[in-house]
Design a protein around this motif. Structure first.
Motif, PDB file in Angstrom:
ATOM      1  N   ASP A 358      65.462 -49.082 -10.389  1.00  0.00           N
ATOM      2  CA  ASP A 358      66.459 -49.468  -9.400  1.00  0.00           C
ATOM      3  C   ASP A 358      67.025 -50.836  -9.786  1.00  0.00           C
ATOM      4  O   ASP A 358      66.322 -51.686 -10.347  1.00  0.00           O
ATOM      5  N   SER A 360      67.755 -54.359  -9.282  1.00  0.00           N
ATOM      6  CA  SER A 360      67.165 -55.404  -8.449  1.00  0.00           C
ATOM      7  C   SER A 360      67.516 -56.757  -9.038  1.00  0.00           C
ATOM      8  O   SER A 360      68.009 -56.863 -10.166  1.00  0.00           O
ATOM      9  N   GLU A 362      65.408 -58.966 -10.017  1.00  0.00           N
ATOM     10  CA  GLU A 362      64.524 -59.173 -11.169  1.00  0.00           C
ATOM     11  C   GLU A 362      65.081 -58.493 -12.412  1.00  0.00           C
ATOM     12  O   GLU A 362      65.091 -59.073 -13.503  1.00  0.00           O
TER      13      GLU A 362
END
Length: 475
Positions: A358, A360, A362
């Protein structure tokens, strides 16, 4: 490690690739793997899968529209060679977009010859099919152009020209600004709108470099008269990057005659440049003078809110819905132009697609680490203060003082707003660099400057010029 594009599908599709397609596609992949660096192959070709084959046409599935634009823009010639060697010169390659709609999946093959290719400079140019005869790319429209304070005036002028080509005082219209800010988009949008509303009008979009190539070829083949006649007959001429005509005396002379002919005939001329006409050193003074007969307007770097809107639109076009923190992260770190933002978004989407992760914050930091290190602005507060102080003709140290008289107060507010925008400081950090002012003072300055930009096109142009000056000093 081979990464399957099936990760992009939430459910298996009812139309699976045939065995014949797999047999035809595998040796092509093998040849591509041998011809490309491992990272390029794994990024762009491993995610593709065979979808369908009827002996003459091979259809492969790509994860998103971005993939086929990139592949066709960078590897078209290699693909042509490999396909001809493996399948014969009568075979054709088509693409279909992967879907995540489960049972509602419906493939729509896209011929490779009709795709929009990505140029070396990051722009796009339609290669064939609709619009190719006049140089227009149908994807560039006013609807797709994200409006913001730095480009509002240029967009409004472009819309006026598109509605009444040759019938406004904006003839010629010249739009100038840095790379990747939307000049080409506006020129193309004008052309597409005129072509749609007035199909009988002859529209021609061309870059100055392509114009030069065509002219040189016409001279070599003794077709100069045909070349001139072609351009003298257009109703709307859209020329990108006129600054590249500088130093090409014979081409400039030809363009001068074409310009005069069209202008005197009441035809519309729209041009773009990287700087205002008076700064185009080496350009024929007669042309510089003629550029000023109509309207000259600039287009500046998008502000934060506009960058957020652009990133959201680009992502939605590729079928991605980005979390707010991601769009803001990208908007804060890629500030120069749309092309830079698009490149970052492309990298992020590719990483997400290939890893099945996904999107994100990060992942964004990891995927874009090198781009941020290479491209992020490192503009100092001192740079901003020096440029703004010089523009308003005040001493830089007065920006830090408690004096509230004009023009010092106005210059201070502009400097604080630009520091907040260009240096990626917090409100508190900006205040500390302007004589220890409170964060609410910085917030007020930002809001006031935005109000002035919204209500005054001249001031908006002034701010765009200051930003260009500050960023040019940082390079």
């Amino acid at each position: 490690m081979t990464v399957s594009a099936r990760r992009l599908l939430t459910e298996p599709t009812p139309q699976e690739g045939t065995g014949e397609a797999d047999i035809a596609w595998r040796p092509i992949l093998d040849d591509l793997q041998q011809s490309l660096p491992s990272q390029a192959y794994s990024t762009w070709f491993e995610p593709l899968k065979a979808f369908q084959s009827n002996g003459e046409t091979l259809v492969v599935e790509v994860p998103s529209r971005f993939y086929f634009e990139w592949i066709e823009g960078h590897y078209a010639k290699l693909l042509d060679r490999v396909i001809e060697e493996r399948l014969g010169n009568s075979s054709a390659l088509q693409y279909t977009l992967a879907s995540t709609s489960g049972a509602d999946y419906e493939a729509e093959p896209v011929p490779a010859s009709n795709l929009v290719k990505v140029n070396g400079d990051g722009g796009v140019a339609h290669t064939n099919g609709v619009g190719s005869a006049n140089g227009l790319n149908p994807r560039y429209t006013f609807t797709q152009f994200i409006e913001g304070p730095p480009n509002r005036f240029a967009r409004a002028a472009s819309l006026a020209v598109a509605k009444s080509p040759g019938k406004t005082t904006y003839d010629p219209l010249l739009i100038y600004g840095g790379v990747g800010l939307g000049k080409t988009h506006l020129l193309q949008a004008i052309g597409n709108a005129v072509q749609q509303n007035n199909p009988s009008m002859k529209v021609r979009y061309i870059s100055s470099e392509q114009f030069t190539k065509e002219f040189v070829e016409a001279i070599k083949t003794n077709r100069g008269d045909q070349f001139s006649a072609r351009y003298h007959s257009v109703d709307l001429l859209l020329m990108d990057d006129v600054q590249f005509l500088v130093g090409r005396d014979r081409t400039l002379l030809e363009f001068f005659h074409i310009f005069n002919n069209l202008y005197q005939a009441g035809k519309q001329i729209v041009l773009s440049s990287d700087k205002p006409p008076k700064e185009l050193n080496g350009l024929d003074e007669r042309l510089v003078s003629r550029f000023g007969w109509g309207l000259v307007c600039d287009i500046g770097p998008p502000d934060f809110d506009t960058r957020v809107a652009i990133i959201e639109t680009l992502a939605e076009h590729e079928g991605f819905i980005l979390p707010k923190e991601i769009t803001e992260y990208l908007a804060l770190r890629f500030t120069k132009n749309v092309r830079e933002m698009q490149g970052a978004l492309i990298r992020l989407m590719a990483h997400a697609s290939l890893t099945g992760m996904d999107i994100s914050l990060e992942l964004a930091k990891k995927a874009l680490h090198d781009l941020i290190n290479n491209q992020e602005r490192r503009i100092s507060v001192d740079q901003v203060q020096q440029v703004v102080a010089a523009h308003y003709q005040v001493a830089p140290d007065l920006l830090l003082a408690k004096i509230r008289t004009q023009p010092i107060a106005r210059a201070r507010m502009v400097a604080m707003a630009l520091t907040l925008r260009l240096c990626h400081f917090s409100l508190k950090q900006v205040g500390a660099n302007f004589g220890g002012r409170d964060h609410t003072t910085v917030l007020h300055a930002r809001d006031r400057v935005n109000e002035w930009i919204e209500g005054d096109d001249v001031f908006a142009s002034e701010i765009s010029g200051l930003i260009r000056r500050i960023e040019s000093e940082d390079e």
